[in-house]
Write a protein that holds these residues in place. Structure first.
Motif, PDB file in Angstrom:
ATOM      1  N   LYS A  39       0.833  -1.208   0.000  1.00 53.70           N
ATOM      2  CA  LYS A  39       0.000   0.000   0.000  1.00 53.70           C
ATOM      3  C   LYS A  39       0.861   1.249   0.000  1.00 53.70           C
ATOM      4  O   LYS A  39       0.615   2.188  -0.772  1.00 53.70           O
ATOM      5  CB  LYS A  39      -0.915   0.009   1.227  1.00 53.70           C
ATOM      6  CG  LYS A  39      -1.873   1.189   1.292  1.00 53.70           C
ATOM      7  CD  LYS A  39      -2.259   1.507   2.720  1.00 53.70           C
ATOM      8  CE  LYS A  39      -1.113   2.177   3.454  1.00 53.70           C
ATOM      9  NZ  LYS A  39      -1.459   2.633   4.816  1.00 53.70           N
ATOM     10  N   ASN A  40       1.893   1.265   0.834  1.00 54.63           N
ATOM     11  CA  ASN A  40       2.768   2.436   0.903  1.00 54.63           C
ATOM     12  C   ASN A  40       3.540   2.646  -0.395  1.00 54.63           C
ATOM     13  O   ASN A  40       3.687   3.786  -0.860  1.00 54.63           O
ATOM     14  CB  ASN A  40       3.751   2.280   2.066  1.00 54.63           C
ATOM     15  CG  ASN A  40       3.081   2.403   3.414  1.00 54.63           C
ATOM     16  OD1 ASN A  40       1.915   2.784   3.507  1.00 54.63           O
ATOM     17  ND2 ASN A  40       3.790   2.057   4.466  1.00 54.63           N
ATOM     18  N   ALA A  41       4.023   1.553  -0.983  1.00 52.24           N
ATOM     19  CA  ALA A  41       4.759   1.672  -2.244  1.00 52.24           C
ATOM     20  C   ALA A  41       3.861   2.249  -3.330  1.00 52.24           C
ATOM     21  O   ALA A  41       4.283   3.100  -4.131  1.00 52.24           O
ATOM     22  CB  ALA A  41       5.297   0.313  -2.668  1.00 52.24           C
ATOM     23  N   GLY A  42       2.610   1.806  -3.361  1.00 55.11           N
ATOM     24  CA  GLY A  42       1.669   2.337  -4.351  1.00 55.11           C
ATOM     25  C   GLY A  42       1.393   3.809  -4.141  1.00 55.11           C
ATOM     26  O   GLY A  42       1.353   4.594  -5.097  1.00 55.11           O
ATOM     27  N   ALA A  43       1.203   4.194  -2.872  1.00 57.09           N
ATOM     28  CA  ALA A  43       0.915   5.598  -2.571  1.00 57.09           C
ATOM     29  C   ALA A  43       2.112   6.486  -2.901  1.00 57.09           C
ATOM     30  O   ALA A  43       1.956   7.565  -3.481  1.00 57.09           O
ATOM     31  CB  ALA A  43       0.540   5.746  -1.094  1.00 57.09           C
ATOM     32  N   VAL A  44       3.300   6.026  -2.544  1.00 56.68           N
ATOM     33  CA  VAL A  44       4.504   6.813  -2.833  1.00 56.68           C
ATOM     34  C   VAL A  44       4.725   6.931  -4.344  1.00 56.68           C
ATOM     35  O   VAL A  44       5.048   8.001  -4.865  1.00 56.68           O
ATOM     36  CB  VAL A  44       5.741   6.181  -2.154  1.00 56.68           C
ATOM     37  CG1 VAL A  44       7.022   6.834  -2.651  1.00 56.68           C
ATOM     38  CG2 VAL A  44       5.634   6.318  -0.638  1.00 56.68           C
ATOM     39  N   GLY A  45       4.531   5.814  -5.051  1.00 54.13           N
ATOM     40  CA  GLY A  45       4.701   5.847  -6.502  1.00 54.13           C
ATOM     41  C   GLY A  45       3.718   6.783  -7.177  1.00 54.13           C
ATOM     42  O   GLY A  45       4.080   7.569  -8.059  1.00 54.13           O
ATOM     43  N   ALA A  46       2.461   6.708  -6.740  1.00 53.88           N
ATOM     44  CA  ALA A  46       1.443   7.591  -7.314  1.00 53.88           C
ATOM     45  C   ALA A  46       1.739   9.047  -6.984  1.00 53.88           C
ATOM     46  O   ALA A  46       1.592   9.939  -7.825  1.00 53.88           O
ATOM     47  CB  ALA A  46       0.062   7.202  -6.797  1.00 53.88           C
ATOM     48  N   GLY A  47       2.174   9.303  -5.743  1.00 58.10           N
ATOM     49  CA  GLY A  47       2.502  10.669  -5.349  1.00 58.10           C
ATOM     50  C   GLY A  47       3.668  11.224  -6.136  1.00 58.10           C
ATOM     51  O   GLY A  47       3.640  12.373  -6.592  1.00 58.10           O
ATOM     52  N   ALA A  48       4.707  10.404  -6.302  1.00 57.37           N
ATOM     53  CA  ALA A  48       5.881  10.861  -7.061  1.00 57.37           C
ATOM     54  C   ALA A  48       5.528  11.137  -8.516  1.00 57.37           C
ATOM     55  O   ALA A  48       5.945  12.144  -9.093  1.00 57.37           O
ATOM     56  CB  ALA A  48       6.984   9.813  -6.969  1.00 57.37           C
ATOM     57  N   SER A  49       4.741  10.236  -9.111  1.00 59.06           N
ATOM     58  CA  SER A  49       4.344  10.431 -10.510  1.00 59.06           C
ATOM     59  C   SER A  49       3.483  11.679 -10.670  1.00 59.06           C
ATOM     60  O   SER A  49       3.684  12.479 -11.590  1.00 59.06           O
ATOM     61  CB  SER A  49       3.577   9.202 -11.014  1.00 59.06           C
ATOM     62  OG  SER A  49       4.389   8.061 -10.987  1.00 59.06           O
ATOM     63  N   GLY A  50       2.521  11.828  -9.755  1.00 58.61           N
ATOM     64  CA  GLY A  50       1.633  12.989  -9.838  1.00 58.61           C
ATOM     65  C   GLY A  50       2.367  14.290  -9.615  1.00 58.61           C
ATOM     66  O   GLY A  50       2.141  15.279 -10.330  1.00 58.61           O
ATOM     67  N   SER A  51       3.270  14.303  -8.635  1.00 59.05           N
ATOM     68  CA  SER A  51       4.037  15.516  -8.364  1.00 59.05           C
ATOM     69  C   SER A  51       4.947  15.860  -9.538  1.00 59.05           C
ATOM     70  O   SER A  51       5.077  17.031  -9.926  1.00 59.05           O
ATOM     71  CB  SER A  51       4.872  15.339  -7.095  1.00 59.05           C
ATOM     72  OG  SER A  51       4.049  15.205  -5.963  1.00 59.05           O
ATOM     73  N   GLY A  52       5.592  14.830 -10.103  1.00 61.14           N
ATOM     74  CA  GLY A  52       6.458  15.070 -11.253  1.00 61.14           C
ATOM     75  C   GLY A  52       5.694  15.633 -12.436  1.00 61.14           C
ATOM     76  O   GLY A  52       6.160  16.560 -13.115  1.00 61.14           O
ATOM     77  N   ALA A  53       4.503  15.093 -12.669  1.00 61.30           N
ATOM     78  CA  ALA A  53       3.678  15.595 -13.768  1.00 61.30           C
ATOM     79  C   ALA A  53       3.246  17.035 -13.509  1.00 61.30           C
ATOM     80  O   ALA A  53       3.201  17.864 -14.429  1.00 61.30           O
ATOM     81  CB  ALA A  53       2.449  14.706 -13.958  1.00 61.30           C
ATOM     82  N   ALA A  54       2.938  17.347 -12.243  1.00 66.46           N
ATOM     83  CA  ALA A  54       2.518  18.712 -11.909  1.00 66.46           C
ATOM     84  C   ALA A  54       3.661  19.703 -12.097  1.00 66.46           C
ATOM     85  O   ALA A  54       3.460  20.820 -12.582  1.00 66.46           O
ATOM     86  CB  ALA A  54       2.012  18.763 -10.471  1.00 66.46           C
ATOM     87  N   VAL A  55       4.878  19.291 -11.720  1.00 64.88           N
ATOM     88  CA  VAL A  55       6.037  20.161 -11.912  1.00 64.88           C
ATOM     89  C   VAL A  55       6.285  20.395 -13.405  1.00 64.88           C
ATOM     90  O   VAL A  55       6.515  21.529 -13.846  1.00 64.88           O
ATOM     91  CB  VAL A  55       7.290  19.556 -11.245  1.00 64.88           C
ATOM     92  CG1 VAL A  55       8.532  20.346 -11.630  1.00 64.88           C
ATOM     93  CG2 VAL A  55       7.132  19.554  -9.727  1.00 64.88           C
ATOM     94  N   ALA A  56       6.240  19.307 -14.184  1.00 65.73           N
ATOM     95  CA  ALA A  56       6.431  19.453 -15.632  1.00 65.73           C
ATOM     96  C   ALA A  56       5.348  20.336 -16.244  1.00 65.73           C
ATOM     97  O   ALA A  56       5.609  21.182 -17.101  1.00 65.73           O
ATOM     98  CB  ALA A  56       6.435  18.075 -16.295  1.00 65.73           C
ATOM     99  N   GLY A  57       4.113  20.134 -15.781  1.00 65.30           N
ATOM    100  CA  GLY A  57       3.011  20.944 -16.286  1.00 65.30           C
ATOM    101  C   GLY A  57       3.149  22.409 -15.954  1.00 65.30           C
ATOM    102  O   GLY A  57       2.692  23.276 -16.710  1.00 65.30           O
ATOM    103  N   SER A  58       3.795  22.696 -14.816  1.00 72.58           N
ATOM    104  CA  SER A  58       3.956  24.098 -14.422  1.00 72.58           C
ATOM    105  C   SER A  58       4.788  24.869 -15.428  1.00 72.58           C
ATOM    106  O   SER A  58       4.543  26.055 -15.675  1.00 72.58           O
ATOM    107  CB  SER A  58       4.588  24.187 -13.030  1.00 72.58           C
ATOM    108  OG  SER A  58       5.946  23.770 -13.057  1.00 72.58           O
ATOM    109  N   LEU A  59       5.775  24.205 -16.032  1.00 77.58           N
ATOM    110  CA  LEU A  59       6.591  24.884 -17.039  1.00 77.58           C
ATOM    111  C   LEU A  59       5.755  25.226 -18.276  1.00 77.58           C
ATOM    112  O   LEU A  59       5.925  26.292 -18.875  1.00 77.58           O
ATOM    113  CB  LEU A  59       7.779  24.006 -17.434  1.00 77.58           C
ATOM    114  CG  LEU A  59       8.858  23.824 -16.370  1.00 77.58           C
ATOM    115  CD1 LEU A  59       9.928  22.865 -16.858  1.00 77.58           C
ATOM    116  CD2 LEU A  59       9.485  25.162 -15.984  1.00 77.58           C
ATOM    117  N   GLY A  60       4.846  24.318 -18.642  1.00 81.33           N
ATOM    118  CA  GLY A  60       3.953  24.610 -19.758  1.00 81.33           C
ATOM    119  C   GLY A  60       3.028  25.774 -19.456  1.00 81.33           C
ATOM    120  O   GLY A  60       2.775  26.615 -20.327  1.00 81.33           O
ATOM    121  N   VAL A  61       2.540  25.830 -18.222  1.00 80.49           N
ATOM    122  CA  VAL A  61       1.671  26.938 -17.815  1.00 80.49           C
ATOM    123  C   VAL A  61       2.424  28.252 -17.871  1.00 80.49           C
ATOM    124  O   VAL A  61       1.933  29.257 -18.408  1.00 80.49           O
ATOM    125  CB  VAL A  61       1.114  26.689 -16.391  1.00 80.49           C
ATOM    126  CG1 VAL A  61       0.394  27.922 -15.870  1.00 80.49           C
ATOM    127  CG2 VAL A  61       0.178  25.487 -16.391  1.00 80.49           C
TER     128      VAL A  61
END
Length: 207
Positions: A39-61
């Protein structure tokens, strides 16, 4: 507990993610087929992926939002100002998304469970609270770093421009990288402070 274990003697259905040793031990003890590690590995993986996508998206914004398009110095400054009303506020606004995603992931990792011992539940509660504190502190720290890092100190347009460039230069790049690092800082601080406090609180409780 013993009869549950005995009922599965001879079973050959091990699976790392669906039926590992922790699944088995938890089921024997509680009757619930669950693995905290998975459960923790899934949550951490999802959080890392989501945060990374949000950071990348911020540059586009930033690239698209301002009066000057693109990721030149003028484009970044106008994009940040368009997002937040000012360049400084823009940094905080863009950092909020990855910080929120990381906070949700950490809250899942440190979720409350009535079946846990009281000291573990208390440590998790403290960790969840400090995750939020870390996100706020990370935002303030990122802005402070930008203000102090450049050849022009402060949060004037020149100070922000030189500060972001100086932050980006730590990875051998320029202002765009500085924006990405600064936007990611609150999320990184949220995870580090939240989980670090949880582990420290557990260590103190065991003394």
């Amino acid at each position: 507990m013993v009869w549950r274990a005995e009922s599965r003697l001879g079973e050959d259905a091990y699976h790392l993610f669906d039926n590992n040793c922790e699944h088995f031990a938890t089921w024997c003890k509680t009757g619930v087929h669950a693995s905290e590690q998975v459960k923790n590995a899934g949550a951490v993986g999802a959080g890392a992926s989501g945060s990374g996508a949000a950071v990348a998206g911020s540059l586009g914004v930033v690239s698209a939002a301002g009066a000057a398009a693109g990721l030149s110095g003028a484009g970044i400054m106008s994009g940040l100002a368009a997002v937040g009303g000012s360049a400084v506020a823009g940094i905080g606004v863009l950092g909020a998304a990855p910080a929120a995603i990381t906070t949700l992931a950490m809250n899942q990792v440190l979720n409350d469970d009535e079946s846990l011992p009281d000291d573990e539940r208390e440590a998790r509660a403290v960790g969840r609270t400090m995750t939020t504190v870390g996100a706020v502190a990370g935002t303030a720290g990122a802005v402070g770093t930008v203000a102090a890092a450049g050849s022009v100190a402060g949060l004037s347009p020149a100070g922000i421009t030189s500060g972001l460039a100086a932050v980006g230069s730590t990875v051998g790049m320029g202002m765009a990288a500085g924006v990405a690092i600064t936007v990611a800082a609150p999320a990184a601080a949220a995870a580090a402070v939240g989980y670090g406090t949880y582990k420290f609180w557990k260590w103190i409780s065991e003394k």
